[in-house]
Design a protein around this motif. Structure first.
Motif, PDB file in Angstrom:
ATOM      1  N   GLY A  88      25.268 -13.559  -3.644  1.00  0.00           N
ATOM      2  CA  GLY A  88      25.845 -14.849  -3.992  1.00  0.00           C
ATOM      3  C   GLY A  88      25.354 -15.395  -5.319  1.00  0.00           C
ATOM      4  N   LYS A  89      24.160 -15.001  -5.719  1.00  0.00           N
ATOM      5  CA  LYS A  89      23.636 -15.476  -7.002  1.00  0.00           C
ATOM      6  C   LYS A  89      24.455 -14.928  -8.169  1.00  0.00           C
ATOM      7  CE  LYS A  89      18.926 -16.074  -5.349  1.00  0.00           C
ATOM      8  NZ  LYS A  89      18.947 -15.556  -3.994  1.00  0.00           N
ATOM      9  N   ASN A  90      25.121 -13.798  -7.953  1.00  0.00           N
ATOM     10  CA  ASN A  90      25.935 -13.159  -8.993  1.00  0.00           C
ATOM     11  C   ASN A  90      27.387 -13.021  -8.544  1.00  0.00           C
ATOM     12  OD1 ASN A  90      23.639 -12.683 -10.683  1.00  0.00           O
ATOM     13  ND2 ASN A  90      23.088 -11.024  -9.313  1.00  0.00           N
ATOM     14  N   TYR A  91      27.909 -14.041  -7.878  1.00  0.00           N
ATOM     15  CA  TYR A  91      29.256 -13.958  -7.306  1.00  0.00           C
ATOM     16  C   TYR A  91      30.324 -13.776  -8.385  1.00  0.00           C
ATOM     17  CZ  TYR A  91      30.271 -18.772  -8.668  1.00  0.00           C
ATOM     18  OH  TYR A  91      30.489 -19.916  -9.388  1.00  0.00           O
ATOM     19  N   LYS A  92      30.043 -14.191  -9.608  1.00  0.00           N
ATOM     20  CA  LYS A  92      31.040 -14.034 -10.669  1.00  0.00           C
ATOM     21  C   LYS A  92      31.329 -12.564 -10.941  1.00  0.00           C
ATOM     22  CE  LYS A  92      30.178 -18.523 -12.680  1.00  0.00           C
ATOM     23  NZ  LYS A  92      29.681 -19.307 -13.779  1.00  0.00           N
ATOM     24  N   ASN A  93      30.353 -11.688 -10.699  1.00  0.00           N
ATOM     25  CA  ASN A  93      30.593 -10.241 -10.828  1.00  0.00           C
ATOM     26  C   ASN A  93      31.641  -9.778  -9.822  1.00  0.00           C
ATOM     27  OD1 ASN A  93      28.673 -10.032 -12.825  1.00  0.00           O
ATOM     28  ND2 ASN A  93      27.068  -9.329 -11.451  1.00  0.00           N
ATOM     29  N   LEU A  94      31.567 -10.307  -8.606  1.00  0.00           N
ATOM     30  CA  LEU A  94      32.560  -9.957  -7.592  1.00  0.00           C
ATOM     31  C   LEU A  94      33.943 -10.389  -8.040  1.00  0.00           C
ATOM     32  CD1 LEU A  94      33.559  -9.074  -4.778  1.00  0.00           C
ATOM     33  CD2 LEU A  94      32.895 -11.348  -3.952  1.00  0.00           C
ATOM     34  N   ILE A  95      34.079 -11.634  -8.480  1.00  0.00           N
ATOM     35  CA  ILE A  95      35.386 -12.147  -8.918  1.00  0.00           C
ATOM     36  C   ILE A  95      35.930 -11.298 -10.061  1.00  0.00           C
ATOM     37  CG2 ILE A  95      36.561 -14.101 -10.009  1.00  0.00           C
ATOM     38  CD1 ILE A  95      34.603 -15.911  -8.429  1.00  0.00           C
ATOM     39  N   GLN A  96      35.090 -11.017 -11.040  1.00  0.00           N
ATOM     40  CA  GLN A  96      35.515 -10.230 -12.194  1.00  0.00           C
ATOM     41  C   GLN A  96      35.943  -8.825 -11.772  1.00  0.00           C
ATOM     42  OE1 GLN A  96      32.443  -9.635 -15.126  1.00  0.00           O
ATOM     43  NE2 GLN A  96      33.928  -9.192 -16.729  1.00  0.00           N
ATOM     44  N   ASN A  97      35.150  -8.180 -10.933  1.00  0.00           N
ATOM     45  CA  ASN A  97      35.482  -6.826 -10.496  1.00  0.00           C
ATOM     46  C   ASN A  97      36.754  -6.782  -9.658  1.00  0.00           C
ATOM     47  OD1 ASN A  97      33.258  -5.867 -11.828  1.00  0.00           O
ATOM     48  ND2 ASN A  97      32.033  -5.539  -9.993  1.00  0.00           N
ATOM     49  N   VAL A  98      36.962  -7.782  -8.815  1.00  0.00           N
ATOM     50  CA  VAL A  98      38.172  -7.816  -7.998  1.00  0.00           C
ATOM     51  C   VAL A  98      39.394  -8.028  -8.885  1.00  0.00           C
ATOM     52  CG1 VAL A  98      39.429  -9.170  -6.277  1.00  0.00           C
ATOM     53  CG2 VAL A  98      37.067  -8.525  -5.856  1.00  0.00           C
ATOM     54  N   GLU A  99      39.339  -9.010  -9.750  1.00  0.00           N
ATOM     55  CA  GLU A  99      40.511  -9.326 -10.570  1.00  0.00           C
ATOM     56  C   GLU A  99      40.812  -8.248 -11.609  1.00  0.00           C
ATOM     57  OE1 GLU A  99      40.123 -13.394 -11.889  1.00  0.00           O
ATOM     58  OE2 GLU A  99      40.840 -14.083  -9.939  1.00  0.00           O
ATOM     59  N   ASN A 100      39.805  -7.504 -12.022  1.00  0.00           N
ATOM     60  CA  ASN A 100      40.031  -6.390 -12.951  1.00  0.00           C
ATOM     61  C   ASN A 100      40.304  -5.082 -12.220  1.00  0.00           C
ATOM     62  OD1 ASN A 100      39.703  -8.007 -15.215  1.00  0.00           O
ATOM     63  ND2 ASN A 100      37.502  -7.663 -15.284  1.00  0.00           N
ATOM     64  N   LYS A 101      40.485  -5.191 -10.907  1.00  0.00           N
ATOM     65  CA  LYS A 101      40.786  -4.029 -10.050  1.00  0.00           C
ATOM     66  C   LYS A 101      39.742  -2.929 -10.196  1.00  0.00           C
ATOM     67  CE  LYS A 101      45.548  -5.099  -9.657  1.00  0.00           C
ATOM     68  NZ  LYS A 101      46.618  -5.513 -10.348  1.00  0.00           N
ATOM     69  N   MET A 102      38.487  -3.334 -10.315  1.00  0.00           N
ATOM     70  CA  MET A 102      37.388  -2.384 -10.423  1.00  0.00           C
ATOM     71  C   MET A 102      36.747  -2.110  -9.064  1.00  0.00           C
ATOM     72  SD  MET A 102      35.734  -3.858 -13.939  1.00  0.00           S
ATOM     73  CE  MET A 102      34.299  -2.826 -13.857  1.00  0.00           C
ATOM     74  N   ILE A 103      37.252  -2.742  -8.015  1.00  0.00           N
ATOM     75  CA  ILE A 103      36.717  -2.535  -6.669  1.00  0.00           C
ATOM     76  C   ILE A 103      37.477  -1.381  -6.041  1.00  0.00           C
ATOM     77  CG2 ILE A 103      36.516  -3.541  -4.374  1.00  0.00           C
ATOM     78  CD1 ILE A 103      35.001  -5.529  -5.646  1.00  0.00           C
ATOM     79  N   THR A 104      36.763  -0.339  -5.717  1.00  0.00           N
ATOM     80  CA  THR A 104      37.394   0.811  -5.076  1.00  0.00           C
ATOM     81  C   THR A 104      37.011   0.902  -3.602  1.00  0.00           C
ATOM     82  OG1 THR A 104      35.557   2.221  -5.780  1.00  0.00           O
ATOM     83  CG2 THR A 104      37.490   2.132  -7.223  1.00  0.00           C
ATOM     84  N   GLU A 105      36.019   0.143  -3.208  1.00  0.00           N
ATOM     85  CA  GLU A 105      35.581   0.160  -1.817  1.00  0.00           C
ATOM     86  C   GLU A 105      36.607  -0.547  -0.943  1.00  0.00           C
ATOM     87  OE1 GLU A 105      32.256   0.359  -4.595  1.00  0.00           O
ATOM     88  OE2 GLU A 105      33.660  -1.249  -4.273  1.00  0.00           O
TER      89      GLU A 105
END
Length: 141
Positions: free
Chosen positions: A28-45
């Motif tokens: 949660g301290k770095n939640y912006k990484n999650l948002i960025q990775n999701v919106e840039n379609k970098m999440i493959t899991e």
């Protein structure tokens, strides 16, 4: 979506990572990484774990006190909608913070109230809600 709650150091993350051993964990301290990775379609899991949801709300209140509730509401809605939009399962872990004495400080009261309200929204939309106590699950939903 799944939601896991419980007191500090009650084994929530260990329980969830044992259940989903191949999932990517975002703090949660770095939640912006999650948002960025999701919106840039970098999440493959297929499964993404967001640990320390309560820390997101705390950080909002510490940095954006005037707009913290509005930002928290938008973020919570984004979390709910992103799962379906981007086709992954979201698992959220949060400390329970509202079971103690009501704090005198305005920031602390606002943080606790907002976190509780956002967890209500998440729990309402979650398929599974469990409380973890001493590493043991207690099914709520």
């Amino acid at each position: 979506m799944e939601l896991y709650i419980g007191g500090f150091a009650q084994g929530k993350l260990e329980y969830v990572t044992n259940k989903y051993n191949c999932a990517k964990v975002y703090d949660g301290k770095n939640y912006k990484n999650l948002i960025q990775n999701v919106e840039n379609k970098m999440i493959t899991e297929k499964i993404v774990i967001l640990d320390h949801f309560n820390d997101i709300i705390r950080n909002l209140f510490e940095s954006e006190l005037e707009n913290a509730v509005c930002i928290a509401e938008r973020l919570t809605e984004w979390l709910i909608c992103s799962e379906e939009k981007y086709k992954y399962k979201l698992v959220i872990i949060s400390d329970e913070i509202g079971c103690g004495i009501v704090p005198m400080e305005k920031l602390e009261r606002g943080y606790r109230e907002c976190c509780g309200r956002m967890l209500i929204k998440l729990a309402d939309r979650a398929d599974i809600v469990e409380r973890i106590i001493c590493g043991l699950p207690q099914k709520i939903k």
